[in-house]
Every structure is written in structure tokens, then in C-alpha cells.
Scaffold this active site. Structure first.
Site, PDB file in Angstrom:
ATOM      1  N   ASP A  73      50.717  32.771  46.791  1.00 40.25           N
ATOM      2  CA  ASP A  73      49.634  31.980  47.202  1.00 40.25           C
ATOM      3  C   ASP A  73      49.309  32.384  48.678  1.00 40.25           C
ATOM      4  O   ASP A  73      49.793  31.857  49.449  1.00 40.25           O
ATOM      5  CB  ASP A  73      49.770  30.428  46.918  1.00 40.25           C
ATOM      6  N   TYR A 109      31.776  28.605  50.455  1.00 37.77           N
ATOM      7  CA  TYR A 109      32.035  30.121  50.283  1.00 37.77           C
ATOM      8  C   TYR A 109      31.211  30.866  51.302  1.00 37.77           C
ATOM      9  O   TYR A 109      32.096  31.951  51.912  1.00 37.77           O
ATOM     10  CB  TYR A 109      31.414  30.714  48.810  1.00 37.77           C
TER      11      TYR A 109
HETATM   12  P1  NAD Z   1      38.447  37.947  40.493  1.00 39.21           P
HETATM   13  O1  NAD Z   1      38.121  36.241  40.361  1.00 39.21           O
HETATM   14  O2  NAD Z   1      38.129  38.917  39.490  1.00 39.21           O
HETATM   15  O3  NAD Z   1      39.546  38.147  41.441  1.00 39.21           O
HETATM   16  C1  NAD Z   1      40.141  37.112  42.692  1.00 39.21           C
HETATM   17  C2  NAD Z   1      41.571  37.521  42.687  1.00 39.21           C
HETATM   18  O4  NAD Z   1      42.008  36.465  43.687  1.00 39.21           O
HETATM   19  C3  NAD Z   1      42.017  36.987  41.455  1.00 39.21           C
HETATM   20  O5  NAD Z   1      43.414  38.042  41.068  1.00 39.21           O
HETATM   21  C4  NAD Z   1      42.840  35.555  41.664  1.00 39.21           C
HETATM   22  O6  NAD Z   1      44.085  35.339  41.055  1.00 39.21           O
HETATM   23  C5  NAD Z   1      42.956  35.769  43.217  1.00 39.21           C
HETATM   24  N1  NAD Z   1      43.307  34.736  43.834  1.00 39.21           N
HETATM   25  C6  NAD Z   1      42.503  33.337  43.859  1.00 39.21           C
HETATM   26  N2  NAD Z   1      43.291  32.552  44.709  1.00 39.21           N
HETATM   27  C7  NAD Z   1      44.358  33.203  45.003  1.00 39.21           C
HETATM   28  C8  NAD Z   1      45.444  32.755  45.925  1.00 39.21           C
HETATM   29  N3  NAD Z   1      45.463  31.485  46.479  1.00 39.21           N
HETATM   30  N4  NAD Z   1      46.480  33.484  46.174  1.00 39.21           N
HETATM   31  C9  NAD Z   1      46.546  34.889  45.767  1.00 39.21           C
HETATM   32  N5  NAD Z   1      45.474  35.478  44.927  1.00 39.21           N
HETATM   33  C10 NAD Z   1      44.662  34.529  44.561  1.00 39.21           C
HETATM   34  O7  NAD Z   1      37.007  38.133  41.714  1.00 39.21           O
HETATM   35  P2  NAD Z   1      36.408  39.276  42.296  1.00 39.21           P
HETATM   36  O8  NAD Z   1      34.957  39.457  42.335  1.00 39.21           O
HETATM   37  O9  NAD Z   1      37.354  40.480  41.977  1.00 39.21           O
HETATM   38  O10 NAD Z   1      36.822  38.801  44.064  1.00 39.21           O
HETATM   39  C11 NAD Z   1      37.476  39.554  44.698  1.00 39.21           C
HETATM   40  C12 NAD Z   1      37.060  39.406  46.154  1.00 39.21           C
HETATM   41  O11 NAD Z   1      35.770  39.816  46.292  1.00 39.21           O
HETATM   42  C13 NAD Z   1      36.901  38.089  46.671  1.00 39.21           C
HETATM   43  O12 NAD Z   1      37.401  37.925  47.928  1.00 39.21           O
HETATM   44  C14 NAD Z   1      35.364  37.922  46.568  1.00 39.21           C
HETATM   45  O13 NAD Z   1      35.099  36.714  47.486  1.00 39.21           O
HETATM   46  C15 NAD Z   1      34.848  39.027  46.808  1.00 39.21           C
HETATM   47  N6  NAD Z   1      33.536  39.234  46.396  1.00 39.21           N
HETATM   48  C16 NAD Z   1      33.307  39.372  45.268  1.00 39.21           C
HETATM   49  C17 NAD Z   1      31.752  39.708  44.713  1.00 39.21           C
HETATM   50  C18 NAD Z   1      31.263  39.860  43.142  1.00 39.21           C
HETATM   51  O14 NAD Z   1      30.478  40.162  42.928  1.00 39.21           O
HETATM   52  N7  NAD Z   1      32.462  39.906  42.399  1.00 39.21           N
HETATM   53  C19 NAD Z   1      30.838  39.774  45.642  1.00 39.21           C
HETATM   54  C20 NAD Z   1      31.260  39.610  47.214  1.00 39.21           C
HETATM   55  C21 NAD Z   1      32.620  39.364  47.386  1.00 39.21           C
END
Ligand code: NAD
Length: 280
Positions: free
Chosen positions: A78, A178
Site C-alpha cells: 500500500d 482529488y
Molecule cells: P485504475 O483504477 O485502473 O488504476 C489505479 C491503480 O492504483 C490500481 O492498480 C489500484 O489498485 C492502485 N492503487 C490504488 N490504491 C493503491 C494503494 N494504496 N497502493 C498501491 N496501489 C494502489 O485507474 P487509472 O486510470 O489507471 O489511474 C492511474 C493513475 O492515473 C492515477 O494516479 C490516476 O489519478 C491517474 N489519472 C487517470 C486518468 C484517467 O482518465 N484514467 C486521468 C488522469 C489521471
């Protein structure tokens, strides 16, 4: 006449610009993190796939990376817990010897109207999205400083890529925890970059726009939702994780040797205020 021109070390294998490098991607068993882990592996890096839950998904990513010819391991932690982050780095260093690239990707949302937002919702998002990036970056920097530059591997002592968001600059009602976390990531990244550039450590962010992953499924999984979303994207399409992963490989490679302290917006133009194309 050109003077003092330093030729940047370019990998002898242009298809494997990250050969002999060791990468850690947090939250790498889903979405953007998974795509980054696969792309770094395909570019030649050995990859530690961090996950907090669903080990079978992490194992699937590990197997895919191995099929591309790089080594990979899954490590549970985590990222908001100091003891778990330190144990993760100890395990990575034990198995891979060092770390060259950190992709600080793990993140989540806990959305709420402002007046109803609980302290727990606030604290959870700040702890994982912001403090988690601090904890992982600090461990990576300690190893970068200990080891220093190895010229045959990279011109840098280390590279950190912070996964930010367009919401480091676009305010986001209903998601203030966020947006605050990503605004914090921006200054964390820039301040680290400023402090660590003399040590040959590069720190940059990627700010994704709307990328189709589980985190934002409700924003694109119906035709109505997707139509509303596309109004915010001049490029006319939502992003896919590979759009981000390609940029991560470039930021991790020596091709971006002179790039530090920058946020690269990978958003199809979302931050161009598309409403002003016809209004204003
Ligand atoms: P996702 O939910 O598919 O992936 C998020 C990942 O973070 C998952 O593997 C989850 O298990 C992991 N995670 C959550 N809490 C955790 C913890 N305490 N310790 C370790 N791992 C943890 O979402 P995503 O879209 O792939 O997001 C990845 C990153 O991209 C994030 O930081 C998100 O804020 C950023 N982001 C995503 C978007 C989008 O449009 N998808 C846009 C801007 C930023």
C-alpha cells in the site's frame, strides 16, 4: 561554430532504449500503470509490478512482461504506508539490485459534494495520491544517490515519473480531494526536480486527460456519458492507456535527458479550454 557539445548517450539498441534498467511502477495491475509496466518492459527494462489487491492481475502483467523478454516481479504494498513502501523497495533491491526508473502511478478517487465530503474521503485520497508519491520517490532517490550515474546504463542517476492529471490545473467540483492531491503532486514534482537536478535525477509528470480505465468508467461507458465527455476533448476521442505509456517510456529514456520539472499534458487538448473555440 558548435562548442562544448555533449553527445547524449543513446542506447545501442533503439528498440530497447531502457535495456539494463530497473523500473518500479506503482498500481501496475490495472489501467495506466499496467500499460506503463508493459511498455517499459517492451523497451527493455526489468519491471517491479506493484499492486495492493488482486494479485492475480499483477501476475498476469508479470507474465506478459516476461513474454516480451524482460524480467518482472510482483510486489504487494500500500503506497500510503511507510513501512510497506520501505519493504517493497527492500524487496526490489534484493531481487533487481537497484532502481533506475520510478513511475509513481497508484491513485484513486473518493468523490463527494463538498459539504458531504468526510475527513476519511479527504485523507484517503491525499494519503494515496500525494503522500504515496512522496514515500515512493524518497526511497527511489535514496537509492539513486547511493548508486549515482552508471554511464553505460543511463545519463541520469534516476528518473521519476509522477502520474498527475489535468486536474493539477483544472479545478474539479465534486472531486476537491482529488484535484487538491494532483495540485500537490505538481509542486512535489517541481520542487523535487529543482532540488535533485544537480544530482542528475530527473523528475517529471504526465497529466492524463480522460483515459478509458476502471477509475472513470462512468464517464465513458454509456453513449450519453461519452458524448458529454467528448465535448471536453478537442481531439475528438478519449485516450487509451497506451497513449500515456508511450510518453512514460520517452520520459524514462535518455531521449528526454534535458527534460526535468515538466508536466507533459497527454489529454487530446482538454486543457485548451475547448469552450472558448466557439464562445468567449
Ligand atoms: P485504475 O483504477 O485502473 O488504476 C489505479 C491503480 O492504483 C490500481 O492498480 C489500484 O489498485 C492502485 N492503487 C490504488 N490504491 C493503491 C494503494 N494504496 N497502493 C498501491 N496501489 C494502489 O485507474 P487509472 O486510470 O489507471 O489511474 C492511474 C493513475 O492515473 C492515477 O494516479 C490516476 O489519478 C491517474 N489519472 C487517470 C486518468 C484517467 O482518465 N484514467 C486521468 C488522469 C489521471
Amino acid at each position: 561554430m558548435r562548442k562544448n557539445l555533449t553527445i547524449v548517450n543513446t542506447s545501442p539498441d533503439p528498440l530497447k532504449p531502457l535495456k539494463n534498467q530497473k523500473a518500479l511502477v506503482t498500481g501496475a495491475n490495472s489501467g495506466i500503470g499496467e500499460a506503463c509496466a508493459l511498455a517499459l518492459g517492451a523497451a527493455g527494462a526489468d519491471v517491479a509490478v506493484n499492486y495492493v489487491s488482486r494479485p492475480e492481475e499483477a501476475e498476469r502483467v508479470v507474465q506478459s512482461i516476461k513474454q516480451s523478454g524482460s524480467n518482472a516481479i510482483a510486489i504487494q504494498a500500500d503506497v500510503s504506508r511507510e513501512d510497506q513502501v520501505q519493504a517493497m523497495f527492500a524487496e526490489m533491491l534484493k531481487q533487481f539490485g537497484t532502481i533506475d526508473i520510478l513511475v509513481n502511478n497508484a491513485g484513486l478517487q473518493r468523490d463527494s459534494p463538498f459539504q458531504d465530503m468526510t475527513l476519511e474521503q479527504w485523507n484517503t485520497v491525499i494519503a494515496i495520491n500525494l503522500t504515496g508519491q512522496f514515500l515512493c520517490a524518497r526511497e527511489a532517490v535514496r537509492e539513486f544517490l547511493r548508486r549515482g550515474v552508471v554511464p553505460d546504463v543511463s545519463t541520469a542517476a534516476g528518473k521519476i515519473i509522477c502520474m498527475s492529471s489535468v486536474h493539477e490545473v483544472i479545478p474539479w467540483g465534486g472531486h476537491v480531494n482529488y484535484a487538491a492531491s494532483k495540485g500537490g503532486v505538481m509542486q512535489l514534482m517541481k520542487s523535487m526536480a529543482q532540488e535533485l537536478a544537480p544530482k542528475k535525477i530527473r523528475v517529471n509528470s504526465i497529466a492524463p486527460g480522460a483515459i478509458k480505465t476502471p477509475i472513470n468508467r462512468s464517464a465513458w461507458d454509456t453513449p450519453e456519458a461519452e458524448a458529454a465527455l467528448l465535448k471536453l476533448i478537442p481531439a475528438g476521442r478519449a485516450g487509451v492507456p497506451l497513449d500515456i505509456a508511450r510518453v512514460a517510456v520517452w520520459l524514462a529514456s535518455d531521449a528526454s535527458d534535458y527534460v526535468t520539472g515538466t508536466t507533459l499534458f497527454v489529454d487530446g487538448g482538454m486543457t485548451l479550454y475547448p469552450g472558448f473555440a466557439t464562445g468567449g
